[in-house]
Enzyme design. Structure first.
Site, PDB file in Angstrom:
ATOM      1  N   LEU A 130      81.392  36.992 -10.796  1.00 36.89           N
ATOM      2  CA  LEU A 130      81.040  38.404 -11.113  1.00 36.89           C
ATOM      3  C   LEU A 130      80.407  38.709  -9.565  1.00 36.89           C
ATOM      4  O   LEU A 130      80.395  39.805  -9.149  1.00 36.89           O
ATOM      5  CB  LEU A 130      80.300  38.437 -12.226  1.00 36.89           C
ATOM      6  CG  LEU A 130      80.650  38.263 -13.463  1.00 36.89           C
ATOM      7  CD1 LEU A 130      79.678  38.293 -14.481  1.00 36.89           C
ATOM      8  CD2 LEU A 130      81.702  39.565 -13.874  1.00 36.89           C
ATOM      9  N   LYS A 208      69.144  42.396 -13.646  1.00 39.85           N
ATOM     10  CA  LYS A 208      69.083  43.633 -12.802  1.00 39.85           C
ATOM     11  C   LYS A 208      70.735  43.636 -12.413  1.00 39.85           C
ATOM     12  O   LYS A 208      71.419  42.777 -12.049  1.00 39.85           O
ATOM     13  CB  LYS A 208      68.609  43.129 -11.406  1.00 39.85           C
ATOM     14  CG  LYS A 208      68.719  44.495 -10.263  1.00 39.85           C
ATOM     15  CD  LYS A 208      68.049  44.085  -9.012  1.00 39.85           C
ATOM     16  CE  LYS A 208      68.496  44.935  -7.820  1.00 39.85           C
ATOM     17  NZ  LYS A 208      67.987  44.732  -6.502  1.00 39.85           N
ATOM     18  N   ASP A 213      74.315  48.128  -3.753  1.00 42.42           N
ATOM     19  CA  ASP A 213      72.891  48.645  -3.334  1.00 42.42           C
ATOM     20  C   ASP A 213      73.321  49.260  -1.861  1.00 42.42           C
ATOM     21  O   ASP A 213      73.104  48.338  -1.173  1.00 42.42           O
ATOM     22  CB  ASP A 213      71.898  47.682  -3.603  1.00 42.42           C
ATOM     23  CG  ASP A 213      70.468  48.278  -3.149  1.00 42.42           C
ATOM     24  OD1 ASP A 213      70.529  49.467  -2.919  1.00 42.42           O
ATOM     25  OD2 ASP A 213      69.739  47.471  -3.050  1.00 42.42           O
ATOM     26  N   LYS A 220      70.201  51.007   4.049  1.00 44.41           N
ATOM     27  CA  LYS A 220      70.146  49.740   4.450  1.00 44.41           C
ATOM     28  C   LYS A 220      70.794  49.953   5.745  1.00 44.41           C
ATOM     29  O   LYS A 220      71.788  50.732   5.892  1.00 44.41           O
ATOM     30  CB  LYS A 220      70.796  48.918   3.621  1.00 44.41           C
ATOM     31  CG  LYS A 220      69.890  48.674   2.106  1.00 44.41           C
ATOM     32  CD  LYS A 220      70.737  47.392   1.344  1.00 44.41           C
ATOM     33  CE  LYS A 220      70.153  47.145   0.119  1.00 44.41           C
ATOM     34  NZ  LYS A 220      68.800  46.269   0.374  1.00 44.41           N
ATOM     35  N   ARG A 229      77.272  43.578  -2.939  1.00 43.12           N
ATOM     36  CA  ARG A 229      78.047  43.698  -4.023  1.00 43.12           C
ATOM     37  C   ARG A 229      77.388  42.711  -5.178  1.00 43.12           C
ATOM     38  O   ARG A 229      77.704  42.643  -5.995  1.00 43.12           O
ATOM     39  CB  ARG A 229      79.480  43.459  -3.570  1.00 43.12           C
ATOM     40  CG  ARG A 229      79.648  41.935  -3.299  1.00 43.12           C
ATOM     41  CD  ARG A 229      81.053  41.563  -2.866  1.00 43.12           C
ATOM     42  NE  ARG A 229      81.181  40.088  -2.569  1.00 43.12           N
ATOM     43  CZ  ARG A 229      80.905  39.567  -1.343  1.00 43.12           C
ATOM     44  NH1 ARG A 229      80.595  40.442  -0.062  1.00 43.12           N
ATOM     45  NH2 ARG A 229      81.214  38.221  -0.874  1.00 43.12           N
ATOM     46  N   ASP A 231      74.172  42.499  -5.880  1.00 44.56           N
ATOM     47  CA  ASP A 231      73.062  42.855  -6.058  1.00 44.56           C
ATOM     48  C   ASP A 231      72.849  43.166  -7.548  1.00 44.56           C
ATOM     49  O   ASP A 231      71.787  43.080  -8.190  1.00 44.56           O
ATOM     50  CB  ASP A 231      72.437  44.100  -5.572  1.00 44.56           C
ATOM     51  CG  ASP A 231      71.041  44.424  -5.308  1.00 44.56           C
ATOM     52  OD1 ASP A 231      70.065  43.386  -5.091  1.00 44.56           O
ATOM     53  OD2 ASP A 231      70.600  45.565  -5.484  1.00 44.56           O
ATOM     54  N   ARG A 294      63.429  47.391  -9.078  1.00 45.35           N
ATOM     55  CA  ARG A 294      62.227  47.309 -10.092  1.00 45.35           C
ATOM     56  C   ARG A 294      62.152  48.728 -10.827  1.00 45.35           C
ATOM     57  O   ARG A 294      61.609  48.675 -11.872  1.00 45.35           O
ATOM     58  CB  ARG A 294      61.113  47.471  -9.307  1.00 45.35           C
ATOM     59  CG  ARG A 294      60.774  48.672  -8.143  1.00 45.35           C
ATOM     60  CD  ARG A 294      59.730  48.075  -7.005  1.00 45.35           C
ATOM     61  NE  ARG A 294      60.424  47.381  -5.987  1.00 45.35           N
ATOM     62  CZ  ARG A 294      59.896  46.739  -4.850  1.00 45.35           C
ATOM     63  NH1 ARG A 294      58.554  46.911  -4.961  1.00 45.35           N
ATOM     64  NH2 ARG A 294      60.314  46.062  -4.256  1.00 45.35           N
TER      65      ARG A 294
END
Length: 448
Positions: A130, A208, A213, A220, A229, A231, A294
């Site tokens: 994954l 998470k 991201d 970033k 990918r 994250d 978060r």
């Protein structure tokens, strides 16, 4: 494949037969029969030696072109199966020409420990697959479908919730992250009732699930952004762990909760300085949109707490600061429960996939809830200082459970060459440690 005392530990020698009909044998070095245990290493050296050695043997025979490998359990069938099956994994789903992977079996077909180790490795390999899948393929919607594919056949209920469901529950912290992406958010709720329909409180596992991201408006740097990918590594490990627990028929109830989304800088994206209200009523000032993990975990942790679980474990590739602190040596753990921490630590010594306790002090809480426009800020008052600690302090504001552990897996997300039996790529760590924890909590005399 057998063991040989004349070889250096972790090394393999391939011996070819005199004719094509003779078997090809891989001889591996296990090291001293009584492996010296260094307490400072916090790892079972004998088990790790078996994993490393068997992995070397499987790789050696694979390179020799064999299509079937039979493995000697080396006195520890579980560790041998882990080394064999973890080392044979390679992500090549998208390649037209695939490298052949041999079938792997054990000499002793009745070895229950081997069967257990094979499931542990399989769970970690699911997480690795994954995590490696490109983000344009593994969108939040497609991740949810993968969860269905892996788990529903094991009698795990998979509920897929959308934007409206999250909005009705005031999950505005989670939804704030999704606003810049064209991909719709998904909130997965997984239910495994291994303890039957008893009233046993579930273990809640929160992962998470940011499938890509970019950092959002707080973009970033371009270098290595493709690795984002992965994250959703916490979500991937959650799937892998529940898969293994269900396949092992562990007698425990588990609730898996995974908020899934992308973090992109679209025209509707959250802006630095925006304030959102989380599902527990607390307001959050979002000063850095790249501190998004978060935010989605905040609402998921509050939702988990409402199920009154016996314990909550969350896993997240949360902070680059954790990679700086511990590198790939261990997963950083923040916990409000010494009992839960000690159990996790012990499981890490067994699996060789170690954890290390980090501070969860009010010193850090003050740095996220005593400044700014809102109740809490999504970055620490002193910016990068103690970044992993202030992130954990932020999460603590959304937990109402006496036994909670936050696992920051950013440093162990990827394996370069540190763990020889994993090879290069996304690691799926610490799935096996989590499964071992679940197994321990499933026992009648479990401490929680």
């Amino acid at each position: 494949m057998g063991s040989g005392g004349t070889l250096k530990p972790g090394k393999c020698r391939v011996v070819f037969g005199a004719s094509e009909d003779d078997p090809i044998i891989g001889v591996v070095g296990l090291g001293p029969k009584q492996a010296k245990q260094d307490p400072l290493e916090e790892r079972d050296a004998a088990k790790e030696a078996v994993r490393v050695a068997v992995a070397a043997g499987v790789r050696g025979l694979t390179d020799a072109g064999v299509d079937s490998v039979v493995v000697d359990g080396c006195g520890d069938g579980e560790a041998a199966a882990e080394g064999a099956h973890l080392s044979s994994f390679t992500y090549q789903d998208l390649k037209a020409k695939k490298k052949p992977i041999p079938t792997i079996t054990c000499f002793d077909h009745s070895d229950e420990a081997w069967s257990r180790g094979m499931v542990l490795a399989e769970g970690q390999n699911i997480a690795r697959r994954l995590m490696e899948t490109p983000a344009n393929i593994l969108t939040p919607t497609n991740f949810a479908q993968e969860a269905v594919n892996y788990l529903e056949g094991l009698k795990v209920e998979v509920l897929t919730r959308g934007y409206e469901w999250a909005a009705e529950r005031g999950m505005n912290a989670f939804l704030s992250v999704t606003r810049g992406s064209v991909e719709p958010p998904v909130f997965l709720e997984l239910t495994y009732k291994g303890a039957g329909f008893s009233q046993q409180q579930p273990l809640a596992i929160v992962g998470k699930g940011v499938t890509f991201d970019s950092g959002g408006i707080s973009l970033k740097p371009a270098g290595n952004m493709d690795k984002m990918r992965a994250d959703m590594g916490g979500a991937a490990c959650t799937i892998g762990a529940i898969y293994a627990a269900a396949k092992l028929n562990l007698p425990i109830n588990i609730k898996g909760l995974i908020p899934l989304c992308e973090n992109m800088p679209g025209n509707g994206a959250t802006k630095p300085g925006d304030v959102v209200t989380a599902s527990n009523g607390k307001t959050i000032q979002v000063d850095n949109t790249d501190a998004e993990g978060r935010l989605i975990l905040a609402d998921a942790l509050h939702y988990a707490s409402q199920h009154k679980p016996r314990a909550i474990i969350d896993l997240a590739t949360l902070t680059g600061a954790m990679a700086v602190s511990l590198g790939s040596g261990a997963t950083g753990v923040f916990s409000n429960s010494s009992v839960l921490w000690q159990t996790l630590q012990h499981m890490g010594t067994i699996t060789g996939d170690r954890v290390w306790r980090m501070p969860l002090w009010k010193h850090y809480s003050a740095q996220v809830n005593e400044f700014g426009l809102a109740d809490i800020n999504n970055i620490g008052k002193y910016s990068r200082d103690g970044g992993s600690c202030t992130a954990a302090a932020f999460l603590r504001e959304f937990v109402s459970c006496d036994h909670w552990a936050h696992l920051d897996i950013a440093g162990v997300m990827e394996n370069k060459d540190e763990v020889s039996y994993l090879g290069k790529g996304m690691s799926g760590r610490p799935t096996r440690t989590l499964v071992k924890l679940i197994h321990h909590l499933a026992q009648p005399d479990a401490p929680l």
